[in-house]
Enzyme design. Structure first.
Site, PDB file in Angstrom:
ATOM      1  N   LYS A  84       0.858  -1.188   0.000  1.00 31.12           N
ATOM      2  CA  LYS A  84       0.000   0.000   0.000  1.00 31.12           C
ATOM      3  C   LYS A  84       0.898   1.242   0.000  1.00 31.12           C
ATOM      4  CE  LYS A  84      -4.365   0.878   2.361  1.00 31.12           C
ATOM      5  NZ  LYS A  84      -5.032   0.741   3.644  1.00 31.12           N
TER       6      LYS A  84
HETATM    7  O1  G3P Z   1      -8.826   1.625   4.309  1.00 32.78           O
HETATM    8  C1  G3P Z   1      -8.738   2.959   4.686  1.00 32.78           C
HETATM    9  C2  G3P Z   1      -9.312   3.162   5.999  1.00 32.78           C
HETATM   10  O2  G3P Z   1      -8.559   2.486   6.956  1.00 32.78           O
HETATM   11  C3  G3P Z   1      -9.504   4.562   6.403  1.00 32.78           C
HETATM   12  O3  G3P Z   1     -10.634   4.557   7.181  1.00 32.78           O
HETATM   13  O4  G3P Z   1     -12.192   5.323   8.868  1.00 32.78           O
HETATM   14  O5  G3P Z   1      -9.758   5.921   9.035  1.00 32.78           O
HETATM   15  O6  G3P Z   1     -11.197   6.967   7.298  1.00 32.78           O
HETATM   16  P1  G3P Z   1     -10.974   5.773   8.148  1.00 32.78           P
END
Ligand code: G3P
Length: 224
Positions: A84
Site C-alpha cells: 500500500k
Molecule cells: O482503508 C482505509 C481506511 O482504513 C480509512 O478509514 O475510517 O480511518 O477513514 P478511516
C-alpha cells in the site's frame, strides 16, 4: 463484489474468514498501532496465513530511493502481500517502478477521480478512494468511487476500485451499486450488515414454536 476487512486484528479476521465472506484484508499504520506486542511483519504474515487473498500492508518511506526497497521488502513477506502506497509524486514514481517488477500496489489516500486515473496509469492494481473521510469534509465521497469505476470501465483499465473508509452498511450498498469490485470494511460495519432485528425476533419465534411442538409430540403415546 469482494469484501475485505479493514483491520489488523487477527481475532476479527479469523472470525469473519470462518463465515466464508472474506476475500482479503487491508491494514495501515493507524490500524496496526492498535495491535500491541506484535511486529507489522509478523502480523501481516499471520493474516496471509489466515486469509487466502490480497493482504495490503502500507509503506511509510517518503523518498523514492527509500520507498522502492521498502516496498520490495514488504512484498517479499508473503506472496499474497499487496504493497500500500499513498498517492503523491513519490508514490506514483515508486508505483510505476514496482508494478513493472510485478509487485502489486494498492494506491491509498485517493480523494479524487483524477488521482485514481493517475494511480491506474502508473500501474497500481488497486485504487482506494476514502469515502468516509470525504463525507466528513462535506463532499460526496461515493462520487469518487462512481467516477473512477466509470473511467476504468470506459478505457478498460485493469486497476480495480477498492472502496475504503466505509463507515456504515449503506456505504457498502452504495459502493456495490456504483460498481466497485471491492469494498474494505471495519469489522463493526460487516457485523452491522449481517444483523437485522427482524431476523433476531424471527429466530427467537421459530425456536419457541419448535419447542412447543417438540413438547406436544413427546406427550403422544408411542405407536399412535
Ligand atoms: O482503508 C482505509 C481506511 O482504513 C480509512 O478509514 O475510517 O480511518 O477513514 P478511516
Amino acid at each position: 463484489m469482494r469484501l475485505f476487512l479493514d483491520t489488523a486484528n487477527i481475532k476479527q479476521i479469523r472470525e469473519v474468514a470462518r463465515m466464508g465472506v472474506l476475500s482479503g484484508v487491508t491494514t495501515n499504520p493507524t490500524l496496526m498501532a492498535k495491535e500491541k506486542g506484535v511486529s507489522y511483519r509478523d502480523r501481516v504474515v499471520e493474516i496471509c496465513e489466515a486469509v487466502d487473498g490480497p493482504i495490503s500492508a502500507e509503506c511509510t518511506s517518503r523518498t523514492v530511493d527509500e520507498l522502492v526497497p521498502e516496498a520490495r521488502e514488504v512484498a517479499a513477506w508473503h506472496p499474497n502481500v499487496v504493497v500500500k502506497i499513498p498517492i503523491d509524486e513519490v508514490g506514483l514514481e515508486a508505483t510505476s517502478k514496482l508494478s513493472a517488477e510485478g509487485i502489486k500496489i494498492n494506491m491509498t489516500l485517493v480523494f479524487s477521480a483524477n488521482q485514481a486515473l493517475l494511480a491506474a496509469t502508473a500501474g497500481a492494481t488497486y485504487i482506494s478512494p476514502f469515502v468516509g473521510r470525504l463525507d466528513d469534509a462535506g463532499h460526496d465521497g461515493m462520487e469518487v468511487v462512481r467516477e473512477s469505476v466509470e473511467i476504468f470501465d470506459q478505457y478498460n483499465l485493469p486497476a480495480q476500485v477498492l472502496a475504503a473508509s466505509l463507515r456504515h452498511p449503506r456505504h457498502v450498498i452504495e459502493a456495490a451499486l456504483a460498481g466497485a469490485p471491492i469494498a474494505t470494511l471495519p469489522y463493526a460495519v460487516l457485523m452491522a450488515m449481517l444483523k437485522h432485528p427482524l431476523t433476531d425476533t424471527g429466530i427467537e419465534r421459530f425456536l419457541k414454536d419448535s419447542r412447543s411442538y417438540e413438547k406436544e409430540s413427546a406427550k403422544e403415546p408411542s405407536g399412535s
